[in-house]
Design a protein around this motif. Structure first.
Motif, short mmCIF file in Angstrom:
data_model
loop_
_atom_site.label_atom_id
_atom_site.label_comp_id
_atom_site.label_asym_id
_atom_site.label_seq_id
_atom_site.Cartn_x
_atom_site.Cartn_y
_atom_site.Cartn_z
N GLY A 217 0.77 -1.18 -0.15
CA GLY A 217 -0.08 -0.10 0.01
C GLY A 217 0.80 1.28 0.08
O GLY A 217 0.53 2.32 -0.45
N GLU A 218 1.97 1.25 0.68
CA GLU A 218 2.87 2.52 0.74
C GLU A 218 3.35 2.48 -0.71
O GLU A 218 3.67 3.90 -1.22
N PRO A 279 7.19 15.59 -11.05
CA PRO A 279 7.21 14.55 -9.99
C PRO A 279 7.88 13.25 -10.06
O PRO A 279 7.72 12.58 -11.16
N ILE A 280 8.69 12.63 -9.32
CA ILE A 280 9.26 11.33 -9.30
C ILE A 280 9.08 10.62 -7.98
O ILE A 280 9.34 11.28 -6.96
N ILE A 281 8.89 9.21 -8.11
CA ILE A 281 9.07 8.57 -7.00
C ILE A 281 10.30 7.63 -7.27
O ILE A 281 10.55 6.90 -8.49
N ALA A 282 11.20 7.71 -6.49
CA ALA A 282 12.48 7.13 -6.51
C ALA A 282 12.66 5.85 -5.61
O ALA A 282 12.49 6.06 -4.24
N VAL A 283 13.05 4.76 -6.05
CA VAL A 283 13.15 3.68 -5.49
C VAL A 283 14.51 2.87 -5.53
O VAL A 283 15.27 3.23 -6.34
N ASP A 284 14.68 2.12 -4.52
CA ASP A 284 16.05 1.23 -4.81
C ASP A 284 15.81 0.38 -5.86
O ASP A 284 16.60 0.35 -6.92
N GLU A 285 14.88 -0.31 -6.17
CA GLU A 285 14.38 -1.15 -7.16
C GLU A 285 13.14 -1.66 -7.25
O GLU A 285 12.46 -1.70 -6.17
N ALA A 286 12.26 -1.67 -8.32
CA ALA A 286 11.04 -1.99 -8.63
C ALA A 286 10.74 -3.40 -8.45
O ALA A 286 10.14 -3.99 -9.55
N GLY A 287 10.97 -3.90 -7.26
CA GLY A 287 10.85 -5.33 -6.95
C GLY A 287 9.31 -5.79 -6.60
O GLY A 287 9.38 -6.63 -5.75
N TRP A 288 8.38 -5.26 -7.05
CA TRP A 288 7.14 -5.46 -6.62
C TRP A 288 6.24 -6.15 -7.53
O TRP A 288 6.86 -6.52 -8.74
N SER A 289 5.04 -7.03 -7.15
CA SER A 289 4.52 -7.80 -8.00
C SER A 289 3.51 -7.05 -9.33
O SER A 289 3.56 -5.79 -9.22
N LYS A 290 3.27 -7.86 -10.27
CA LYS A 290 2.45 -7.26 -11.35
C LYS A 290 1.03 -6.64 -10.64
O LYS A 290 0.63 -5.62 -11.43
N GLU A 291 0.34 -7.22 -9.49
CA GLU A 291 -0.60 -6.77 -9.02
C GLU A 291 -0.27 -5.27 -8.51
O GLU A 291 -1.29 -4.10 -8.64
N ASN A 293 1.89 -3.34 -9.82
CA ASN A 293 1.87 -2.38 -10.60
C ASN A 293 0.67 -1.88 -11.09
O ASN A 293 0.55 -0.80 -11.35
N TYR A 294 -0.25 -2.79 -11.36
CA TYR A 294 -1.78 -2.53 -11.62
C TYR A 294 -2.41 -1.69 -10.91
O TYR A 294 -2.80 -0.44 -11.11
N ARG A 295 -2.18 -1.81 -9.47
CA ARG A 295 -2.78 -0.95 -8.55
C ARG A 295 -2.21 0.56 -8.58
O ARG A 295 -2.79 1.53 -8.58
N GLN A 323 24.31 -0.83 -10.29
CA GLN A 323 23.95 -0.38 -11.50
C GLN A 323 23.60 1.48 -11.30
O GLN A 323 23.84 1.99 -10.02
N GLU A 324 23.61 2.05 -12.57
CA GLU A 324 23.27 3.50 -12.27
C GLU A 324 21.74 3.56 -12.31
O GLU A 324 20.98 2.60 -12.79
N PRO A 325 21.34 4.75 -11.88
CA PRO A 325 19.88 4.89 -12.12
C PRO A 325 19.17 4.88 -13.47
O PRO A 325 19.92 5.38 -14.31
N LEU A 326 17.93 4.07 -13.51
CA LEU A 326 17.32 3.98 -14.73
C LEU A 326 15.82 4.15 -14.42
O LEU A 326 15.39 4.05 -13.23
N GLU A 327 15.10 4.66 -15.58
CA GLU A 327 13.56 4.92 -15.59
C GLU A 327 13.29 3.57 -15.50
O GLU A 327 13.21 2.70 -16.24
N TYR A 328 11.93 3.55 -14.68
CA TYR A 328 11.03 2.14 -14.57
C TYR A 328 9.64 2.69 -15.42
O TYR A 328 9.04 3.62 -15.06
N HIS A 329 9.51 1.93 -16.47
CA HIS A 329 8.33 2.36 -17.42
C HIS A 329 7.28 1.36 -16.94
O HIS A 329 7.10 0.27 -16.91
N LEU A 330 6.36 2.30 -16.37
CA LEU A 330 5.02 1.65 -15.90
C LEU A 330 3.88 1.63 -16.86
O LEU A 330 2.86 0.79 -16.73
N ASP A 331 4.04 2.24 -18.05
CA ASP A 331 3.01 2.11 -19.23
C ASP A 331 1.67 2.44 -18.68
O ASP A 331 0.60 1.54 -18.72
N ILE A 332 1.42 3.81 -18.37
CA ILE A 332 0.10 4.15 -17.77
C ILE A 332 -0.82 4.39 -18.91
O ILE A 332 -0.35 5.28 -19.81
#
Length: 332
Positions: A217-218, A279-291, A293-295, A323-332
């Motif tokens: 939820g966070e 606006p940016i949401i910055a994370v260490d890695e986008a290691g979360w689930s597909k669900e 991602n959907y939410r 690694q170096e910073p990279l954009e995470y594509h969410l495909d909104i």
């Protein structure tokens, strides 16, 4: 009046450049091997952070230097002899340096402040701040960012306006069909994690930091946190104080470049151009689930539908290990 003025005075710049506090511009490391972070605050105050916690406040005046800390740190034995008022003429530059560095080396800081989200914040700030280069996505110049208001009435009125927009988005999200998610909690937005400039000097970047291990939820409700700051800065840049805000940012960046806290070629906002907000949401890695991602996508889309696309430029960036910073594509 809306203000963002954390520019050190010429007196403080002299102390940091060639005076008794010049060691604070060096790379400082505390007991747990975490790099400390030096930031300027209003009224010639220097805040020293270890991860996400502030371990010392150094207030500079013409005839004394006042060093204080939260009780969790000031009560420790290593704070004795350093957490006090240092009156001019009663100490040497070397004794002040030795006392402060000894304190940094011995103060005990709970790991919850310098692991996970705290570690992620420091990692982003160091790489895109002091160690910035043009290959980075943006240039971080401050943290724990708060806009100041001279009138409490003005501050309350504006805050209520921004909160009502966030609440509207929250209610719309709660009405998503067949939604069986965690309840979206009401949260007060107090301090923006990081603020940066675009490399072209044409944008102000507002950054909320998350660690991938946070409860789901966070993660998927995090756009609502950044929304508040987008609305607040959008209002500020439309106000009569916009010019002062931009000068405040540029003068802070200039001061940090002079002190080697930022690279000499770090960008500044271009004169005569109203900056965009990113606006940016910055994370260490986008290691979360597909669900998740959907939410996350649904929260962003729903928020945009009721806020005139306030998060239309929202991006997610990750900074994986080795690694170096990279954009995470969410495909909104």
């Amino acid at each position: 009046m809306i203000r963002y003025n954390r520019i050190p005075s010429s007196f403080l710049l002299k102390l940091l450049g060639e005076g008794a506090l010049n060691f604070l511009t060096e790379v400082l490391i505390c007991k747990n091997r975490v790099k400390l972070d030096v930031q300027f605050r209003e009224k010639d105050t220097i805040s020293i952070y270890c991860g996400s916690t502030e371990i010392a406040d150094i207030r500079v005046r013409s005839n004394y230097i006042d060093i204080s800390a939260a009780h969790a740190y000031s009560k420790q034995s290593c704070a004795k002899g350093v957490i006090k008022r240092w009156k001019t003429g009663e100490y040497s530059a070397q004794s002040l340096k030795d006392a402060i560095l000894k304190y940094f080396d011995r103060v005990e800081v709970n790991s919850r402040y310098w692991s996970k989200e705290g570690y992620t914040q420091v990692k982003w700030e160091q790489r895109c701040g002091r160690n910035w280069n043009p290959e980075m996505p943006f240039m971080v110049f401050d943290r724990e960012v708060v806009l100041g208001y001279n009138s409490d009435v003005q501050k309350k009125e504006l805050q209520e306006k921004f909160i009502s927009s966030v609440d509207l988005a929250r209610k719309s999200i709660e009405n998503i069909p067949d939604k069986k998610w965690a309840k979206c909690k009401n949260r007060n937005s107090n301090e923006l994690d990081l603020i940066a400039l675009g490399n072209d000097g044409k944008s102000i970047v507002l950054i909320e930091v998350k660690h991938h291990s946070a409860i789901s939820g966070e993660i998927y409700y995090s756009p609502l946190q950044i929304l508040y700051y987008v609305l607040e800065w959008e209002n500020a840049l439309k106000s009569q104080d916009a010019g002062d805000l931009i000068r405040g940012i540029n003068n802070l960046v200039k001061a940090k470049k002079r002190l080697r806290l930022l690279p000499i070629d770090a960008p500044e906002l271009k004169d005569g151009i109203k900056p965009d907000l990113k606006p940016i949401i910055a994370v260490d890695e986008a290691g979360w689930s597909k669900e998740v991602n959907y939410r996350l996508r649904e929260v962003i889309k729903t928020t945009n539908s009721v806020t005139h696309n306030a998060l239309g430029k929202l991006q997610i960036w990750e900074y994986p290990k080795d690694q170096e910073p990279l954009e995470y594509h969410l495909d909104i």
